[in-house]
Design a protein around this motif. Structure first.
Motif, PDB file in Angstrom:
ATOM      1  N   ILE A  56       4.432   8.434 -13.123  1.00 47.66           N
ATOM      2  CA  ILE A  56       4.205   9.515 -12.159  1.00 47.66           C
ATOM      3  C   ILE A  56       2.899   9.346 -11.387  1.00 47.66           C
ATOM      4  O   ILE A  56       2.739   9.933 -10.322  1.00 47.66           O
ATOM      5  N   GLY A  57       2.003   8.520 -11.884  1.00 45.87           N
ATOM      6  CA  GLY A  57       0.751   8.276 -11.168  1.00 45.87           C
ATOM      7  C   GLY A  57       0.931   7.585  -9.830  1.00 45.87           C
ATOM      8  O   GLY A  57       0.011   7.533  -9.019  1.00 45.87           O
ATOM      9  N   TYR A  58       2.128   7.066  -9.568  1.00 46.53           N
ATOM     10  CA  TYR A  58       2.442   6.493  -8.261  1.00 46.53           C
ATOM     11  C   TYR A  58       2.792   7.563  -7.229  1.00 46.53           C
ATOM     12  O   TYR A  58       2.783   7.295  -6.023  1.00 46.53           O
ATOM     13  N   ALA A  59       3.160   8.745  -7.677  1.00 44.28           N
ATOM     14  CA  ALA A  59       3.587   9.805  -6.755  1.00 44.28           C
ATOM     15  C   ALA A  59       2.470  10.128  -5.768  1.00 44.28           C
ATOM     16  O   ALA A  59       1.303  10.248  -6.163  1.00 44.28           O
ATOM     17  N   PRO A  60       2.813  10.265  -4.498  1.00 43.02           N
ATOM     18  CA  PRO A  60       1.775  10.546  -3.494  1.00 43.02           C
ATOM     19  C   PRO A  60       0.944  11.784  -3.806  1.00 43.02           C
ATOM     20  O   PRO A  60      -0.252  11.815  -3.499  1.00 43.02           O
ATOM     21  N   THR A  61       1.544  12.784  -4.437  1.00 37.41           N
ATOM     22  CA  THR A  61       0.800  14.008  -4.755  1.00 37.41           C
ATOM     23  C   THR A  61      -0.052  13.878  -6.008  1.00 37.41           C
ATOM     24  O   THR A  61      -0.836  14.774  -6.308  1.00 37.41           O
ATOM     25  N   VAL A  62       0.093  12.759  -6.721  1.00 32.02           N
ATOM     26  CA  VAL A  62      -0.637  12.549  -7.973  1.00 32.02           C
ATOM     27  C   VAL A  62      -1.679  11.437  -7.822  1.00 32.02           C
ATOM     28  O   VAL A  62      -2.773  11.520  -8.385  1.00 32.02           O
ATOM     29  N   ASP A  64      -4.631   9.084  -7.122  1.00 29.32           N
ATOM     30  CA  ASP A  64      -6.017   9.401  -6.789  1.00 29.32           C
ATOM     31  C   ASP A  64      -6.871   8.136  -6.798  1.00 29.32           C
ATOM     32  O   ASP A  64      -7.399   7.733  -5.778  1.00 29.32           O
ATOM     33  N   THR A  65      -6.959   7.473  -7.945  1.00 28.33           N
ATOM     34  CA  THR A  65      -7.803   6.279  -8.063  1.00 28.33           C
ATOM     35  C   THR A  65      -7.099   5.018  -7.595  1.00 28.33           C
ATOM     36  O   THR A  65      -7.740   3.999  -7.382  1.00 28.33           O
ATOM     37  N   GLY A  66      -5.768   5.061  -7.505  1.00 28.98           N
ATOM     38  CA  GLY A  66      -4.983   3.869  -7.207  1.00 28.98           C
ATOM     39  C   GLY A  66      -4.543   3.145  -8.469  1.00 28.98           C
ATOM     40  O   GLY A  66      -3.841   2.141  -8.391  1.00 28.98           O
ATOM     41  N   PHE A  67      -4.935   3.646  -9.615  1.00 28.89           N
ATOM     42  CA  PHE A  67      -4.526   3.081 -10.903  1.00 28.89           C
ATOM     43  C   PHE A  67      -3.581   4.086 -11.542  1.00 28.89           C
ATOM     44  O   PHE A  67      -4.000   5.098 -12.106  1.00 28.89           O
ATOM     45  N   HIS A  68      -2.281   3.831 -11.429  1.00 29.80           N
ATOM     46  CA  HIS A  68      -1.283   4.846 -11.760  1.00 29.80           C
ATOM     47  C   HIS A  68      -1.300   5.335 -13.207  1.00 29.80           C
ATOM     48  O   HIS A  68      -1.036   6.516 -13.432  1.00 29.80           O
ATOM     49  N   PRO A  69      -1.615   4.500 -14.210  1.00 30.38           N
ATOM     50  CA  PRO A  69      -1.654   5.066 -15.567  1.00 30.38           C
ATOM     51  C   PRO A  69      -2.715   6.164 -15.724  1.00 30.38           C
ATOM     52  O   PRO A  69      -2.452   7.212 -16.331  1.00 30.38           O
ATOM     53  N   LEU A  70      -3.882   5.937 -15.160  1.00 32.71           N
ATOM     54  CA  LEU A  70      -4.961   6.922 -15.247  1.00 32.71           C
ATOM     55  C   LEU A  70      -4.634   8.160 -14.425  1.00 32.71           C
ATOM     56  O   LEU A  70      -4.800   9.294 -14.891  1.00 32.71           O
ATOM     57  N   ASP A  71      -4.149   7.957 -13.208  1.00 34.05           N
ATOM     58  CA  ASP A  71      -3.823   9.103 -12.354  1.00 34.05           C
ATOM     59  C   ASP A  71      -2.733   9.963 -12.973  1.00 34.05           C
ATOM     60  O   ASP A  71      -2.829  11.196 -12.971  1.00 34.05           O
ATOM     61  N   GLY A  72      -1.697   9.324 -13.517  1.00 31.71           N
ATOM     62  CA  GLY A  72      -0.619  10.081 -14.146  1.00 31.71           C
ATOM     63  C   GLY A  72      -1.087  10.847 -15.372  1.00 31.71           C
ATOM     64  O   GLY A  72      -0.732  12.018 -15.565  1.00 31.71           O
ATOM     65  N   ALA A  73      -1.894  10.197 -16.203  1.00 29.04           N
ATOM     66  CA  ALA A  73      -2.392  10.850 -17.415  1.00 29.04           C
ATOM     67  C   ALA A  73      -3.302  12.030 -17.082  1.00 29.04           C
ATOM     68  O   ALA A  73      -3.224  13.079 -17.734  1.00 29.04           O
ATOM     69  N   ARG A  74      -4.136  11.871 -16.086  1.00 22.37           N
ATOM     70  CA  ARG A  74      -5.005  12.980 -15.682  1.00 22.37           C
ATOM     71  C   ARG A  74      -4.180  14.167 -15.185  1.00 22.37           C
ATOM     72  O   ARG A  74      -4.484  15.324 -15.502  1.00 22.37           O
ATOM     73  N   LEU A  76      -1.115  14.923 -15.987  1.00 26.24           N
ATOM     74  CA  LEU A  76      -0.461  15.540 -17.140  1.00 26.24           C
ATOM     75  C   LEU A  76      -1.437  16.387 -17.952  1.00 26.24           C
ATOM     76  O   LEU A  76      -1.088  17.484 -18.402  1.00 26.24           O
ATOM     77  N   ARG A  77      -2.650  15.885 -18.119  1.00 23.27           N
ATOM     78  CA  ARG A  77      -3.669  16.648 -18.858  1.00 23.27           C
ATOM     79  C   ARG A  77      -3.952  17.976 -18.152  1.00 23.27           C
ATOM     80  O   ARG A  77      -4.077  19.018 -18.795  1.00 23.27           O
ATOM     81  N   GLU A  78      -4.034  17.926 -16.815  1.00 21.60           N
ATOM     82  CA  GLU A  78      -4.275  19.157 -16.044  1.00 21.60           C
ATOM     83  C   GLU A  78      -3.149  20.171 -16.233  1.00 21.60           C
ATOM     84  O   GLU A  78      -3.384  21.380 -16.187  1.00 21.60           O
ATOM     85  N   LEU A  79      -1.935  19.676 -16.448  1.00 22.63           N
ATOM     86  CA  LEU A  79      -0.793  20.555 -16.676  1.00 22.63           C
ATOM     87  C   LEU A  79      -0.716  21.051 -18.115  1.00 22.63           C
ATOM     88  O   LEU A  79       0.136  21.880 -18.441  1.00 22.63           O
ATOM     89  N   GLY A  80      -1.582  20.530 -18.984  1.00 21.02           N
ATOM     90  CA  GLY A  80      -1.577  20.943 -20.383  1.00 21.02           C
ATOM     91  C   GLY A  80      -0.570  20.201 -21.247  1.00 21.02           C
ATOM     92  O   GLY A  80      -0.161  20.700 -22.291  1.00 21.02           O
ATOM     93  N   ALA A  81      -0.183  19.008 -20.823  1.00 19.32           N
ATOM     94  CA  ALA A  81       0.784  18.209 -21.587  1.00 19.32           C
ATOM     95  C   ALA A  81       0.206  17.788 -22.940  1.00 19.32           C
ATOM     96  O   ALA A  81      -1.013  17.746 -23.122  1.00 19.32           O
ATOM     97  N   ASP A  82       1.091  17.473 -23.849  1.00 17.00           N
ATOM     98  CA  ASP A  82       0.728  16.946 -25.164  1.00 17.00           C
ATOM     99  C   ASP A  82      -0.250  15.778 -24.985  1.00 17.00           C
ATOM    100  O   ASP A  82       0.045  14.833 -24.246  1.00 17.00           O
ATOM    101  N   PRO A  83      -1.397  15.829 -25.637  1.00 18.65           N
ATOM    102  CA  PRO A  83      -2.379  14.747 -25.488  1.00 18.65           C
ATOM    103  C   PRO A  83      -1.844  13.355 -25.841  1.00 18.65           C
ATOM    104  O   PRO A  83      -2.270  12.357 -25.259  1.00 18.65           O
ATOM    105  N   ARG A  84      -0.909  13.282 -26.780  1.00 19.04           N
ATOM    106  CA  ARG A  84      -0.330  11.970 -27.118  1.00 19.04           C
ATOM    107  C   ARG A  84       0.478  11.415 -25.950  1.00 19.04           C
ATOM    108  O   ARG A  84       0.444  10.215 -25.682  1.00 19.04           O
ATOM    109  N   ILE A  85       1.204  12.275 -25.260  1.00 19.49           N
ATOM    110  CA  ILE A  85       1.953  11.818 -24.089  1.00 19.49           C
ATOM    111  C   ILE A  85       0.975  11.363 -23.011  1.00 19.49           C
ATOM    112  O   ILE A  85       1.169  10.308 -22.393  1.00 19.49           O
TER     113      ILE A  85
END
Length: 181
Positions: A56-62, A64-74, A76-85
């Motif tokens: 999901i870090g590739y999504a235009p609305t997500v 930010d840094t251009g590194f999709h794993p970090l952008d997606g994880a951030r 998800l964290r903002e949404l309150g997702a399970d920290p393991r996910i």
């Protein structure tokens, strides 16, 4: 709503329209996760949810840094997702190598602790045995496709080349685990 349904719906909202090929890949990765989930007991839902969400870090609305794993994880964290996910998404497919090559290793490690072990290997297996169009493939073919798509000298290609032993090792471990069941 359970975490798998939530993950599927969220990934669809973020990827289906703007990035249909990435959405197809994510659907294939999730299908692969569902097919091996029986091996992971109580962690099955976590694996499947992370499979839906891994790109999901590739999504235009997500993005930010251009590194999709970090952008997606951030995100998800903002949404309150399970920290393991969040951590599985942040570190999927040996992402620490590309993070280092982008100068983001310290940030990635500080924000998201790696899950490690067979659960992380399983997400890597699912990602790296699924084509960009969502079809099953062999890990070696997927690695070759990524190298070809990005080309020599590209940061992603060089990172994948360096990560290949880690990725292949994860795929071998998961394949052996599946065959043992």
């Amino acid at each position: 709503m359970d975490q798998v349904t939530w993950a599927c719906e969220l990934a669809g909202r973020l990827l289906a329209e703007p990035l249909p090929r990435r959405w197809a890949h994510s659907q294939g990765v999730a299908a692969r996760a569902e097919s091996i989930a029986y091996v992971f007991g109580d962690d099955a839902g976590t694996l499947i949810a992370a499979a839906w969400l891994h790109d999901i870090g590739y999504a235009p609305t997500v993005a930010d840094t251009g590194f999709h794993p970090l952008d997606g994880a951030r995100y998800l964290r903002e949404l309150g997702a399970d920290p393991r996910i969040c951590s599985l998404v942040a570190h999927h497919s040996c992402a620490a190598i590309e993070a280092r090559n982008r100068g983001l290793a310290d940030v990635l490690e500080a924000e998201f602790e790696p899950v490690g072990g067979v659960l992380s290997d399983a997400l890597t297996f699912c990602d790296m045995t699924t084509t960009p169009d969502g079809k099953p493939t062999e890990v070696e073919d997927r690695l070759a496709e990524i190298l070809s798509r990005y080309g020599d000298g590209h940061l992603v290609a060089e990172s994948i080349r360096e990560a290949s032993p880690c990725i292949v090792d994860a795929a071998v471990k998961v394949t052996e685990l599946i065959e043992a069941r």
